[in-house]
Write an enzyme that holds these catalytic residues in place. Sequence first.
Site, mmCIF file in Angstrom:
data_model
loop_
_atom_site.group_PDB
_atom_site.id
_atom_site.type_symbol
_atom_site.label_atom_id
_atom_site.label_comp_id
_atom_site.label_asym_id
_atom_site.label_seq_id
_atom_site.Cartn_x
_atom_site.Cartn_y
_atom_site.Cartn_z
ATOM 1 N N ASP A 12 15.222 126.215 143.041
ATOM 2 C CA ASP A 12 14.237 125.441 143.786
ATOM 3 C C ASP A 12 15.003 124.742 144.911
ATOM 4 O OD1 ASP A 12 11.787 123.923 144.333
ATOM 5 O OD2 ASP A 12 12.873 122.244 143.453
ATOM 6 N N ASP A 14 13.723 121.406 147.105
ATOM 7 C CA ASP A 14 13.592 119.948 147.178
ATOM 8 C C ASP A 14 13.829 119.302 145.815
ATOM 9 O OD1 ASP A 14 12.671 119.781 149.996
ATOM 10 O OD2 ASP A 14 10.999 120.955 149.216
#
Length: 370
Positions: A12, A14
């Site tokens: 991922d 953020d």
Amino acid sequence: MDGVRISAVIFDLDGTLLDTERATGGVLREFLEKYGKVLDPDKEMKRLGQMHKESAKAIVEDYELPMTAEEYSLSIMPIYQQRWSQAQALPGVNRLIQHLHKHGVPLGLASNSIKRHIGTKISHQPGWKELFSVIIGGDEVSHGKPSPDIFLEAARRLGSDPSSCLVIEDSPVGVRAAKDAGTTVVAVPSLQNQAERYSIANYVLRSLLEFLPELWGLPPFEDWIQNALPIEPLYAKGLIREAVAQNSSVILSIDSDNGSYDTLPDQISGIFFGWAKLQIQGIFKMVAAVSWDFSTGFSRWIIKPFILGEINNFVMEPLHLVFVGYVRKLFDEETVLDADIPSKEDASIAWNALDLPDFGKDAAEFSYKT
């Protein structure tokens, strides 16, 4: 781990690789204040990991803003984009992705952000774009997280079966999506006080500095120096509230209300070392236990530094810390408040490491952020 052999790693973005939350902190609060609204932290915490389109619609409805979701996005997105350039890589991130790329492990990036925004965010991180074989945004799949679509598509583009992919995530919705895709999941929670929401992950870390590639059949790190790991500098400051002599060290209690831990990312925990600068008495070697404490019923940062050496009375003296090395994680039975944490062995490792060039033998070369 348990016979799992990984052929590709999917990250991922953020909160996992980039500390965008800290960089953009306050944007929504300030925006809402213009309309006489007060931000609700609980509501925003539940939105962690959502696609922007979904969160925009919910924010407009929840706060009864006098605009459409599209108008809200057009107004607030330029502010976020200005702040993205300030986002820093989280501890251990550059080390991990460069190590895996060096050893030929295919890397994917799968984020609920739209593809164009992903490109903007990583453009401020030198070399990142070239490290990832696959980059997928939430606008490239039918459904964003918590749907498994984005991880299934990432695995397909990487040419790997989902069962042989390792996903590293920070949000509960991302962990759920990765598990439903059939991947192995390592969670590095950005919601440090909500461990139960990450219980479905195969493994939970407090920081990527704790990640051990060999557990997943990946090449091990080879960058430790005399039981110490060089890290990108981390900074903190405060006033010394109390000082207690212990053997050849001095334990400090920091009054963070009169200082700042704002530059510390949420995902760090363990035994760190570096340099302590006292405003009056100068620079000293330092080892510290750093972690979150939830024993009082609310979340608070605890930094317990040991000054390695003899110093005079300095209660309420301003203190600046720079962490340049990492020793180890805190074990399950340990807390940052334990009397023997950091241990004598931790202090010995720190003392010896700080004489090495890799950790800044000349303390004066460090710029203490204020």
